[in-house]
Design a protein around this motif. Structure first.
Motif, PDB file in Angstrom:
ATOM      1  N   GLY A  13       0.824  -1.195   0.000  1.00  0.00           N
ATOM      2  CA  GLY A  13       0.000   0.000   0.000  1.00  0.00           C
ATOM      3  C   GLY A  13       0.865   1.254   0.000  1.00  0.00           C
ATOM      4  N   TYR A  14       0.224   2.419   0.094  1.00  0.00           N
ATOM      5  CA  TYR A  14       0.956   3.671  -0.083  1.00  0.00           C
ATOM      6  C   TYR A  14       1.996   3.916   1.001  1.00  0.00           C
ATOM      7  CZ  TYR A  14      -1.894   6.249   3.384  1.00  0.00           C
ATOM      8  OH  TYR A  14      -2.501   6.693   4.538  1.00  0.00           O
ATOM      9  N   VAL A  15       1.779   3.420   2.214  1.00  0.00           N
ATOM     10  CA  VAL A  15       2.788   3.586   3.265  1.00  0.00           C
ATOM     11  C   VAL A  15       4.073   2.864   2.867  1.00  0.00           C
ATOM     12  CG1 VAL A  15       3.384   3.072   5.663  1.00  0.00           C
ATOM     13  CG2 VAL A  15       1.093   3.893   5.098  1.00  0.00           C
ATOM     14  N   TYR A  16       3.915   1.640   2.398  1.00  0.00           N
ATOM     15  CA  TYR A  16       5.094   0.881   1.966  1.00  0.00           C
ATOM     16  C   TYR A  16       5.745   1.545   0.756  1.00  0.00           C
ATOM     17  CZ  TYR A  16       8.198  -2.871   0.612  1.00  0.00           C
ATOM     18  OH  TYR A  16       9.334  -3.576   0.299  1.00  0.00           O
ATOM     19  N   ARG A  17       4.946   1.916  -0.226  1.00  0.00           N
ATOM     20  CA  ARG A  17       5.496   2.509  -1.453  1.00  0.00           C
ATOM     21  C   ARG A  17       6.321   3.758  -1.161  1.00  0.00           C
ATOM     22  NH1 ARG A  17       0.124   1.361  -3.396  1.00  0.00           N
ATOM     23  NH2 ARG A  17      -0.450   3.566  -3.364  1.00  0.00           N
ATOM     24  N   ASN A  18       5.811   4.619  -0.290  1.00  0.00           N
ATOM     25  CA  ASN A  18       6.523   5.851   0.021  1.00  0.00           C
ATOM     26  C   ASN A  18       7.834   5.591   0.751  1.00  0.00           C
ATOM     27  OD1 ASN A  18       5.009   8.546  -0.664  1.00  0.00           O
ATOM     28  ND2 ASN A  18       3.419   7.082  -0.106  1.00  0.00           N
ATOM     29  N   ALA A  19       7.813   4.674   1.702  1.00  0.00           N
ATOM     30  CA  ALA A  19       9.046   4.349   2.429  1.00  0.00           C
ATOM     31  C   ALA A  19      10.067   3.713   1.495  1.00  0.00           C
ATOM     32  CB  ALA A  19       8.731   3.423   3.603  1.00  0.00           C
ATOM     33  N   HIS A  20       9.596   2.811   0.640  1.00  0.00           N
ATOM     34  CA  HIS A  20      10.518   2.147  -0.283  1.00  0.00           C
ATOM     35  C   HIS A  20      11.123   3.154  -1.254  1.00  0.00           C
ATOM     36  CE1 HIS A  20      11.825  -0.309  -3.733  1.00  0.00           C
ATOM     37  NE2 HIS A  20      12.153  -1.178  -2.792  1.00  0.00           N
ATOM     38  N   HIS A  21      10.292   4.033  -1.791  1.00  0.00           N
ATOM     39  CA  HIS A  21      10.792   5.036  -2.736  1.00  0.00           C
ATOM     40  C   HIS A  21      11.787   5.984  -2.071  1.00  0.00           C
ATOM     41  CE1 HIS A  21      10.884   7.916  -6.000  1.00  0.00           C
ATOM     42  NE2 HIS A  21      10.543   8.875  -5.158  1.00  0.00           N
ATOM     43  N   HIS A  22      11.564   6.295  -0.813  1.00  0.00           N
ATOM     44  CA  HIS A  22      12.453   7.202  -0.091  1.00  0.00           C
ATOM     45  C   HIS A  22      13.860   6.612   0.045  1.00  0.00           C
ATOM     46  CE1 HIS A  22      13.310   9.611   3.881  1.00  0.00           C
ATOM     47  NE2 HIS A  22      14.091   9.989   2.885  1.00  0.00           N
ATOM     48  N   PHE A  23      13.920   5.336   0.420  1.00  0.00           N
ATOM     49  CA  PHE A  23      15.232   4.735   0.691  1.00  0.00           C
ATOM     50  C   PHE A  23      15.818   3.965  -0.487  1.00  0.00           C
ATOM     51  CE2 PHE A  23      13.627   5.532   4.934  1.00  0.00           C
ATOM     52  CZ  PHE A  23      14.753   6.051   5.545  1.00  0.00           C
ATOM     53  N   TYR A  24      14.960   3.552  -1.417  1.00  0.00           N
ATOM     54  CA  TYR A  24      15.436   2.804  -2.580  1.00  0.00           C
ATOM     55  C   TYR A  24      14.812   3.378  -3.853  1.00  0.00           C
ATOM     56  CZ  TYR A  24      16.494  -0.397   1.247  1.00  0.00           C
ATOM     57  OH  TYR A  24      16.946  -0.942   2.418  1.00  0.00           O
ATOM     58  N   PRO A  25      15.077   4.656  -4.154  1.00  0.00           N
ATOM     59  CA  PRO A  25      14.454   5.297  -5.313  1.00  0.00           C
ATOM     60  C   PRO A  25      14.910   4.664  -6.625  1.00  0.00           C
ATOM     61  CG  PRO A  25      16.236   6.650  -4.465  1.00  0.00           C
ATOM     62  CD  PRO A  25      16.046   5.537  -3.476  1.00  0.00           C
ATOM     63  N   GLY A  26      14.071   4.798  -7.641  1.00  0.00           N
ATOM     64  CA  GLY A  26      14.441   4.300  -8.958  1.00  0.00           C
ATOM     65  C   GLY A  26      13.466   3.314  -9.562  1.00  0.00           C
ATOM     66  N   MET A  27      12.494   2.836  -8.771  1.00  0.00           N
ATOM     67  CA  MET A  27      11.501   1.926  -9.319  1.00  0.00           C
ATOM     68  C   MET A  27      10.671   2.662 -10.371  1.00  0.00           C
ATOM     69  SD  MET A  27      10.593  -1.281  -8.982  1.00  0.00           S
ATOM     70  CE  MET A  27      11.310  -1.699  -7.378  1.00  0.00           C
ATOM     71  N   ASP A  28      10.535   2.079 -11.545  1.00  0.00           N
ATOM     72  CA  ASP A  28       9.817   2.763 -12.623  1.00  0.00           C
ATOM     73  C   ASP A  28       8.326   2.862 -12.366  1.00  0.00           C
ATOM     74  OD1 ASP A  28      11.850   3.278 -14.904  1.00  0.00           O
ATOM     75  OD2 ASP A  28      12.304   1.242 -14.245  1.00  0.00           O
ATOM     76  N   ARG A  29       7.749   1.825 -11.747  1.00  0.00           N
ATOM     77  CA  ARG A  29       6.320   1.832 -11.453  1.00  0.00           C
ATOM     78  C   ARG A  29       6.036   1.009 -10.206  1.00  0.00           C
ATOM     79  NH1 ARG A  29       3.107   0.559 -17.114  1.00  0.00           N
ATOM     80  NH2 ARG A  29       3.697   2.440 -18.249  1.00  0.00           N
ATOM     81  N   TYR A  30       5.040   1.462  -9.465  1.00  0.00           N
ATOM     82  CA  TYR A  30       4.480   0.675  -8.363  1.00  0.00           C
ATOM     83  C   TYR A  30       3.026   0.376  -8.711  1.00  0.00           C
ATOM     84  CZ  TYR A  30       8.410   2.174  -5.369  1.00  0.00           C
ATOM     85  OH  TYR A  30       9.658   2.403  -4.822  1.00  0.00           O
ATOM     86  N   TYR A  31       2.622  -0.873  -8.598  1.00  0.00           N
ATOM     87  CA  TYR A  31       1.235  -1.263  -8.850  1.00  0.00           C
ATOM     88  C   TYR A  31       0.521  -1.423  -7.510  1.00  0.00           C
ATOM     89  CZ  TYR A  31       2.285  -1.933 -13.761  1.00  0.00           C
ATOM     90  OH  TYR A  31       2.644  -1.716 -15.072  1.00  0.00           O
ATOM     91  N   THR A  32      -0.680  -0.878  -7.424  1.00  0.00           N
ATOM     92  CA  THR A  32      -1.421  -0.955  -6.167  1.00  0.00           C
ATOM     93  C   THR A  32      -1.989  -2.348  -5.958  1.00  0.00           C
ATOM     94  OG1 THR A  32      -3.626  -0.436  -7.054  1.00  0.00           O
ATOM     95  CG2 THR A  32      -2.180   1.430  -6.530  1.00  0.00           C
ATOM     96  N   PRO A  33      -2.165  -2.766  -4.708  1.00  0.00           N
ATOM     97  CA  PRO A  33      -2.985  -3.952  -4.464  1.00  0.00           C
ATOM     98  C   PRO A  33      -4.350  -3.736  -5.111  1.00  0.00           C
ATOM     99  CG  PRO A  33      -1.854  -3.294  -2.466  1.00  0.00           C
ATOM    100  CD  PRO A  33      -1.635  -2.186  -3.465  1.00  0.00           C
ATOM    101  N   PHE A  34      -4.990  -4.827  -5.560  1.00  0.00           N
ATOM    102  CA  PHE A  34      -6.173  -4.655  -6.397  1.00  0.00           C
ATOM    103  C   PHE A  34      -7.323  -3.935  -5.704  1.00  0.00           C
ATOM    104  CE2 PHE A  34      -6.461  -9.192  -4.939  1.00  0.00           C
ATOM    105  CZ  PHE A  34      -7.593  -9.098  -4.159  1.00  0.00           C
ATOM    106  N   LEU A  35      -7.986  -3.097  -6.491  1.00  0.00           N
ATOM    107  CA  LEU A  35      -9.215  -2.431  -6.097  1.00  0.00           C
ATOM    108  C   LEU A  35     -10.372  -3.306  -6.569  1.00  0.00           C
ATOM    109  CD1 LEU A  35      -8.284   1.127  -7.478  1.00  0.00           C
ATOM    110  CD2 LEU A  35      -7.831   0.233  -5.186  1.00  0.00           C
TER     111      LEU A  35
END
Length: 313
Positions: A13-35
Motif C-alpha cells: 500500500g501507499y505507506v510501503y510505497r513511500n518508504a521504499h521510494h524514499h530509501f530505494y528510489p528508482g523503481m519505474d512503477r508501483y502497482y497498487t494492491p487490487f481495487l
C-alpha cells in the motif's frame, strides 16, 4: 531495463510505497494492491486513501483492478481518470481460491468468450465515456489448468489496444510454489502484439541475469516477493549495490513502522503488518531464529521494537 513493483495484497500500500521510494528510489512503477469495484458503490475509504495523489507524490503508480464486469471496470476507470491516472491494470493473475471461485483474477481466464466480450465492452465504453486515452494493461497467468491455454489468450489480448501485458509465468494451480514455465512464457512472448513484462521468481541479481540471457529482448520485469524480502533488490540488479546494506534497511524499517503507526489504530494492527513483512525480510537474518520468534510473538510495540533492536549483523 525497467523495474516494476508488483502489487501484493496487504503489503504494498501507499505507506510501503513511500518508504521504499524514499530509501530505494528508482523503481519505474508501483502497482497498487487490487481495487474491487462494486455495482453501486465507489471505492472503499481504504482503497481511496491508497490511490489519492497526495499519498503518492513523486512516484509513478498504476492502480490494479479486480473484476469480471466491464461496467464495474469502466466506473472505477472513470473515477481513477478523475484523480489524474492515465492507466489501469486488470488483474487476471490472482490465484486465491476465494477470488478464482468468483470467476475473477486467474479464474476469469477460464471463460475466454466472456473475457473477449469484456475487453470489447471496455474499449467501446472508454470512448463513450470520453476517456479514450485511459490505457488498459493486463497482469495475467499462463492459464488456469494448462499452459496450452495461453495461445488463445494471447489471441484475445492481441485483438485489443492494450498498453502492456505482464505475464506471471505460471498457471493457476501452480500458485507460487511450482517452477516458472519459461517455455510457455517464450511462446507467449513470441505471439504478443504488445510490450511484455516478465514476472516470476526473480529473487536475486543472478536470477535476473539468467533470465536476461535467455530473453535479451525483454526490457521490463516485475519484482514481487523478491523485493519484499530484499528491498534493495532493484539496486543490486542494476549493479549499484553489491552487499546488503543493513543500516539503510533499518532506517527503511523505522520509517515504515512509523508510517503504519500514524495511519493505523492500536498495536495489534501495526504488528500484524510488520510481522507479515518479516516473514519475507527475515531471510537476511538466518542465524537469529530466537529473535525472529520474539518478533513473531511480540504483543506490543514496545516488545516488538526491543526484539528488532536486538538483531545483529
Amino acid at each position: 531495463m525497467k523495474y516494476y513493483a508488483a502489487p501484493m495484497e496487504g503489503i504494498t500500500g501507499y505507506v510501503y510505497r513511500n518508504a521504499h521510494h524514499h530509501f530505494y528510489p528508482g523503481m519505474d512503477r508501483y502497482y497498487t494492491p487490487f481495487l474491487t469495484p462494486k455495482a453501486k458503490k465507489g471505492m472503499t475509504s481504504k482503497e481511496k486513501n491508497d490511490i489519492l495523489p497526495e499519498h503518492n507524490r513523486g512516484i509513478t503508480v498504476v492502480p490494479q483492478v479486480l473484476t469480471n464486469q466491464s461496467d464495474h471496470f469502466l466506473n472505477i476507470s472513470e473515477a481513477l481518470y478523475g484523480f489524474g491516472y492515465d492507466e489501469v491494470n486488470l488483474n487476471l493473475g490472482c490465484p486465491s481460491g476465494t477470488v478464482v471461485s468468483k470467476g475473477k483474477g486467474c479464474g476469469f481466464l477460464a471463460d475466454q468468450e466472456a473475457l473477449d466480450r469484456f475487453f470489447d465492452q471496455v474499449m467501446e465504453g472508454l470512448h463513450i465515456r470520453g476517456i479514450p486515452k485511459m490505457k488498459v494493461s493486463v497482469k495475467t497467468r499462463l492459464g488456469v489448468d494448462d499452459p496450452g491455454e495461453m495461445p488463445s489468450l494471447m489471441e484475445i489480448y492481441n485483438r485489443y489496444p492494450l498498453s502492456e501485458i505482464i505475464i506471471h509465468a505460471r498457471i493457476h494451480k501452480d500458485f507460487y510454489k511450482k517452477p516458472v514455465n519459461l517455455e510457455a512464457f517464450s511462446q507467449a512472448l513470441s505471439m504478443s502484439a504488445h510490450p511484455v513484462c516478465y514476472n516470476g521468481d526473480l529473487f536475486s541479481r543472478e536470477s535476473l541475469d539468467s533470465f536476461h540471457r535467455n530473453f535479451p529482448e525483454v526490457d521490463r520485469v516485475m519484482l514481487g516477493r523478491g523485493m519484499i524480502a530484499n528491498p534493495q533488490l532493484q539496486k543490486e540488479c542494476e549493479g549499484k549495490i553489491e552487499h546488503f546494506e543493513y543500516d539503510r534497511f533499518f532506517r527503511f524499517h523505522e520509517e515504515l513502522l512509523q508510517g503504519y503507526i500514524e495511519v493505523m489504530s492500536g498495536d495489534r494492527n501495526v504488528l500484524f503488518k510488520m510481522k507479515e513483512l518479516w516473514s519475507y525480510m527475515g531471510a537476511h537474518f538466518p542465524q537469529q531464529e530466537k529473535i525472529m520468534k520474539k518478533i513473531k510473538k511480540s504483543n506490543t510495540l514496545v516488545e516488538y521494537k526491543s526484539a528488532v533492536q536486538s538483531l545483529s549483523f
